[in-house]
Design a protein around this motif. Structure first.
Motif, PDB file in Angstrom:
ATOM      1  N   SER A  66       0.824  -1.198   0.000  1.00  0.00           N
ATOM      2  CA  SER A  66       0.000   0.000   0.000  1.00  0.00           C
ATOM      3  C   SER A  66       0.865   1.257   0.000  1.00  0.00           C
ATOM      4  O   SER A  66       0.633   2.202  -0.757  1.00  0.00           O
ATOM      5  CB  SER A  66      -0.930  -0.007   1.219  1.00  0.00           C
ATOM      6  OG  SER A  66      -1.616   1.205   1.333  1.00  0.00           O
ATOM      7  N   PHE A  96      -3.630  -2.910  -5.194  1.00  0.00           N
ATOM      8  CA  PHE A  96      -3.617  -1.575  -4.605  1.00  0.00           C
ATOM      9  C   PHE A  96      -3.567  -0.543  -5.716  1.00  0.00           C
ATOM     10  O   PHE A  96      -2.792  -0.675  -6.663  1.00  0.00           O
ATOM     11  CB  PHE A  96      -2.402  -1.401  -3.683  1.00  0.00           C
ATOM     12  CG  PHE A  96      -2.471  -2.287  -2.487  1.00  0.00           C
ATOM     13  CD1 PHE A  96      -3.102  -1.871  -1.331  1.00  0.00           C
ATOM     14  CD2 PHE A  96      -1.937  -3.568  -2.522  1.00  0.00           C
ATOM     15  CE1 PHE A  96      -3.187  -2.703  -0.231  1.00  0.00           C
ATOM     16  CE2 PHE A  96      -2.015  -4.410  -1.432  1.00  0.00           C
ATOM     17  CZ  PHE A  96      -2.646  -3.977  -0.281  1.00  0.00           C
ATOM     18  N   GLY A 100      -2.771   3.921  -2.905  1.00  0.00           N
ATOM     19  CA  GLY A 100      -2.433   2.967  -1.858  1.00  0.00           C
ATOM     20  C   GLY A 100      -3.634   2.269  -1.252  1.00  0.00           C
ATOM     21  O   GLY A 100      -3.515   1.553  -0.269  1.00  0.00           O
ATOM     22  N   LYS A 101      -4.797   2.438  -1.855  1.00  0.00           N
ATOM     23  CA  LYS A 101      -6.016   1.821  -1.328  1.00  0.00           C
ATOM     24  C   LYS A 101      -6.178   0.407  -1.887  1.00  0.00           C
ATOM     25  O   LYS A 101      -5.918   0.159  -3.057  1.00  0.00           O
ATOM     26  CB  LYS A 101      -7.231   2.658  -1.694  1.00  0.00           C
ATOM     27  CG  LYS A 101      -7.187   4.050  -1.093  1.00  0.00           C
ATOM     28  CD  LYS A 101      -8.562   4.587  -0.843  1.00  0.00           C
ATOM     29  CE  LYS A 101      -8.620   5.970  -0.257  1.00  0.00           C
ATOM     30  NZ  LYS A 101      -7.472   6.612   0.184  1.00  0.00           N
TER      31      LYS A 101
END
Length: 113
Positions: A66, A96, A100-101
């Motif tokens: 992430s 991801f 970064g999700k």
């Protein structure tokens, strides 16, 4: 660009990704191999399994992916890692996005441990 890393050294792994990808690499896709954070053996899967849903320190591998995706602004398909959810083990792939999700998670159930 191809990298090979030892699963024990996630900080080194992250620093190599950050140093070797340009910040101009927006839109790039990084693909990792299957079971990259553990030895590939049935005996090792329970030892290295992480709780992805708990995140943070319970899943240092996905936390690192992430962070790398966010820092580099790239999409990462995280190969797979051994995941523990309750009393079950999975061979799980996480995706991801460039923020970064966690966008997707696929659990394969063929780990025999």
């Amino acid at each position: 660009m191809e990298f090979f890393f030892f699963f024990e050294d996630r900080k080194f792994w992250l620093s190599c990704l950050v140093e070797n990808f340009s910040t101009d690499a927006v839109g790039l896709l990084c693909l990792l191999q299957e079971i990259w954070n553990s030895p590939y053996s049935n005996d090792s899967f329970p030892v290295y399994a992480e709780d992805i849903d708990a995140g943070g320190e319970a899943s240092p591998s996905t936390a690192m992916l992430s962070e790398a995706a966010r820092l580099l602004k790239i999409t990462i398909v995280g190969g797979s890692i051994p995941e523990r959810s309750g009393d079950r083990l999975y061979n799980t792939c996480c995706v991801f996005d460039s923020d970064g999700k966690l966008k997707a998670k696929h659990r394969k159930v063929h780990i025999k441990a």
